[in-house]
Design an enzyme around this catalytic site. Sequence first.
Site: not given
Ligand code: 5GP
Length: 351
Positions: A186, A188
């Site tokens: 992400c 953001t």
């Molecule tokens: P991880 O477990 O990889 O740290 O986080 C997974 C979460 O990241 C997902 O469930 C979703 O909420 C968030 N996420 C997935 N793709 C994106 C993206 O392209 N941009 C953002 N801002 N968040 C994402």
Amino acid sequence: MPRIDNDIKLDFKDVLFRPKRSTIRSRADVDLTRSYLFRNSHQEYTGIPIMAANMDTVGTFEMAKVFAKHLMFVAIHKHYTVDEWKMFATENPQVVPYVAVSAGIAEGDMKKLAEIVEAVPDIKYLCLDVANGYSETFVQFVRDVRAKFKTHTIMAGNVVTGEMVEELILSGADIIKVGIGPGSVCTTRRKTGVGYPQLSAVIECADAAHGLGGHIISDGGCTCPGDVSKAFGAGADFVMLGGMFAGHTESGGEMIVKNGKKMKLFYGMSSATAMKKHVGGVAEYRASEGKTVEIEYRGDVERTLQDILGGIRSTCTYVGASKLKELGRRTTFIRVTQQLNEVFTPQTTEH
Ligand code: 5GP
């Protein structure tokens, strides 16, 4: 003048569990299943409350087949067709109770959601997912979905503050997805400067949700089994993982061979890669808020699952919780300035 909230907000990396005297003999004695009754759907749930994210690299049918054996969930990504859903459900009826259908607020999402639910009537969970759960449009969408699907359990998000958790629960959602900006792919926080440290978001949102009889999912930011335990310790009812389940046999996407090493692509759902794949490119008005990474192939997800479940069981024995249900009550976090000894980092072999 801008207001500054001076309370310190914490991430998983800022704390560790304080060990407590325990009578549990072995981690094999720890029970990780939980049962919940959902506030608005009035449905019951029993399972191990860890789930794969609705990203097209990890929220796959193949992943769901393995997860269901452990009574674990997969939020299936929203790009499967209705026919693919039908075929999956016919061949794997026992897996259907452990999956959620995802939808955003894009045009056509509600229609497709209805078609899938009609084609697969045994589906019990709907995952309504937008990057920014604070919009009035989203709240209205949750209300509309609740009006249409009275007995389905609705997950909705993402948000990071108590007042929005309450608003979504009162609008008909059962389980609120918590997390803005912590995800492994992400961007953001970099692109927008918006976010909330995940541990504090979970503590505050769990408190708000539980006060109303609702539930929360800690979504994003877990980098290791210890982080998953911390999310539960902070009050999460479910923990959703993306990156930790990426790169496996059951993950979506092609295997690439690079310098003799097997790799798999992992990308955010609003990365340029995902937007090119599903909507033909990044729209001019929006920046991509996701990364694309190549990660080394990690074999079957079963071994990773065992590693995560073993870690959480072990956390429970250190704090004297014989059940996952007791972990929150047995948790005292201590603030730390360092959690890992990284003298041998990067080191990839953990076994
Ligand atoms: P991880 O477990 O990889 O740290 O986080 C997974 C979460 O990241 C997902 O469930 C979703 O909420 C968030 N996420 C997935 N793709 C994106 C993206 O392209 N941009 C953002 N801002 N968040 C994402």
